[in-house]
Design a protein around this motif. Sequence first.
Motif, PDB file in Angstrom:
ATOM      1  N   LEU A 171      73.709  44.520 -12.951  1.00  0.00           N
ATOM      2  CA  LEU A 171      72.288  44.268 -13.145  1.00  0.00           C
ATOM      3  C   LEU A 171      72.042  42.872 -13.714  1.00  0.00           C
ATOM      4  CD1 LEU A 171      71.230  47.727 -14.625  1.00  0.00           C
ATOM      5  CD2 LEU A 171      70.614  46.832 -12.372  1.00  0.00           C
ATOM      6  N   LEU A 172      72.856  42.483 -14.689  1.00  0.00           N
ATOM      7  CA  LEU A 172      72.726  41.148 -15.279  1.00  0.00           C
ATOM      8  C   LEU A 172      72.984  40.059 -14.249  1.00  0.00           C
ATOM      9  CD1 LEU A 172      74.400  41.529 -18.796  1.00  0.00           C
ATOM     10  CD2 LEU A 172      72.062  40.745 -18.348  1.00  0.00           C
ATOM     11  N   ARG A 173      74.019  40.251 -13.457  1.00  0.00           N
ATOM     12  CA  ARG A 173      74.375  39.251 -12.445  1.00  0.00           C
ATOM     13  C   ARG A 173      73.247  39.064 -11.437  1.00  0.00           C
ATOM     14  NH1 ARG A 173      78.423  41.622 -10.941  1.00  0.00           N
ATOM     15  NH2 ARG A 173      77.761  42.515  -8.955  1.00  0.00           N
ATOM     16  N   LEU A 174      72.661  40.180 -10.986  1.00  0.00           N
ATOM     17  CA  LEU A 174      71.574  40.107 -10.015  1.00  0.00           C
ATOM     18  C   LEU A 174      70.330  39.453 -10.620  1.00  0.00           C
ATOM     19  CD1 LEU A 174      71.984  43.691  -8.535  1.00  0.00           C
ATOM     20  CD2 LEU A 174      72.502  41.547  -7.359  1.00  0.00           C
ATOM     21  N   ARG A 175      70.032  39.824 -11.858  1.00  0.00           N
ATOM     22  CA  ARG A 175      68.871  39.228 -12.518  1.00  0.00           C
ATOM     23  C   ARG A 175      69.070  37.735 -12.750  1.00  0.00           C
ATOM     24  NH1 ARG A 175      67.102  39.637 -18.743  1.00  0.00           N
ATOM     25  NH2 ARG A 175      68.991  38.390 -18.765  1.00  0.00           N
ATOM     26  N   ASP A 176      70.277  37.356 -13.208  1.00  0.00           N
ATOM     27  CA  ASP A 176      70.542  35.950 -13.506  1.00  0.00           C
ATOM     28  C   ASP A 176      70.499  35.090 -12.243  1.00  0.00           C
ATOM     29  OD1 ASP A 176      70.722  36.600 -16.132  1.00  0.00           O
ATOM     30  OD2 ASP A 176      72.912  36.468 -16.268  1.00  0.00           O
ATOM     31  N   ASP A 177      70.897  35.670 -11.111  1.00  0.00           N
ATOM     32  CA  ASP A 177      70.823  34.921  -9.856  1.00  0.00           C
ATOM     33  C   ASP A 177      69.378  34.571  -9.529  1.00  0.00           C
ATOM     34  OD1 ASP A 177      71.924  34.037  -7.119  1.00  0.00           O
ATOM     35  OD2 ASP A 177      70.395  35.507  -6.567  1.00  0.00           O
ATOM     36  N   LEU A 178      68.473  35.539  -9.703  1.00  0.00           N
ATOM     37  CA  LEU A 178      67.062  35.274  -9.418  1.00  0.00           C
ATOM     38  C   LEU A 178      66.475  34.307 -10.445  1.00  0.00           C
ATOM     39  CD1 LEU A 178      64.555  35.692  -7.762  1.00  0.00           C
ATOM     40  CD2 LEU A 178      64.149  37.856  -8.972  1.00  0.00           C
ATOM     41  N   LEU A 179      66.861  34.452 -11.709  1.00  0.00           N
ATOM     42  CA  LEU A 179      66.389  33.521 -12.737  1.00  0.00           C
ATOM     43  C   LEU A 179      66.818  32.090 -12.406  1.00  0.00           C
ATOM     44  CD1 LEU A 179      67.026  35.510 -16.047  1.00  0.00           C
ATOM     45  CD2 LEU A 179      64.802  34.841 -15.108  1.00  0.00           C
ATOM     46  N   THR A 180      68.042  31.939 -11.908  1.00  0.00           N
ATOM     47  CA  THR A 180      68.523  30.609 -11.528  1.00  0.00           C
ATOM     48  C   THR A 180      67.693  30.032 -10.390  1.00  0.00           C
ATOM     49  OG1 THR A 180      70.784  31.098 -12.236  1.00  0.00           O
ATOM     50  CG2 THR A 180      70.501  29.307 -10.644  1.00  0.00           C
TER      51      THR A 180
END
Length: 280
Positions: free
Chosen positions: A241-250
Amino acid sequence: MADGAYRWQGHAPEPDATRVEAIDAAFDEAQVGAFAEPARAAAVDRLERALAAVRTGDLTEAAAQLTHARQTLDALRPEALEPRRGLAGLFDSRGRRLKGFREGFRRGAATISEVAADLVGRIETAARRSGVLDGAWSELRDAVAELDAHLLVAARRLSGQPAVEDAPHPLATRRAALDACRSAALAALPLLRTAQNADARVTERLKACAEGVAAWREDWRDALGLAGRRPRKVRPDRERLLRLRDDLLTRIDLALAELGAARERRNGVERQLAALRNSL
């Protein structure tokens, strides 16, 4: 530029010989002070239209939308799925946490999806604006070619005139004004391409955000057990979940940075175009 020494310079097609001959045949010594006035006025008008086209390129609202999406996404923290420890955890559970997190995700996903839809609309608007800038560029290039044809005639007419420093020929004075207009119009051509390129880089980042939102929404739905008709019992992978969220934040952060850079470039183009117009 010395009398009779006019040289064509790039970015515009070389004047058509037939057009040059037609201008020369219609030359009127009695109207030398207004020679090529329609061509000059057309170039100024097209420069004004180019400036107006650049001024319509503000994407400030896109930045506001992305900032709102970022804040919404940042509030969805997967660590909230973990129950509290110790006494506080006696009345806490993973199931209760998951249920609350799912509700927060649904609300957040709806908000962020609205932003993505808005971005798609802005991408389409930017594409239309690029077409307007293309048209402005072509019109200005044609105006330069028309001025070039008149300047060639002026050079031809002046080639047989004796040079007089204290009293220049009226056509020489007129040619200087036309050449200044031509130089301003020519200098505007690469500026319009700069504005287009700024838009192109921004739209690529906005596309990446819109695509990222769709991927994030579907992946989180799956990770939270919401992909089917009914919620499933799952133990969400917090790292995923963190990885997916951080990708969109980037993606959002890159788009915001590009929006800022594009705004600076377009403001610079606008200032330079305005200066060129004011010089005339």
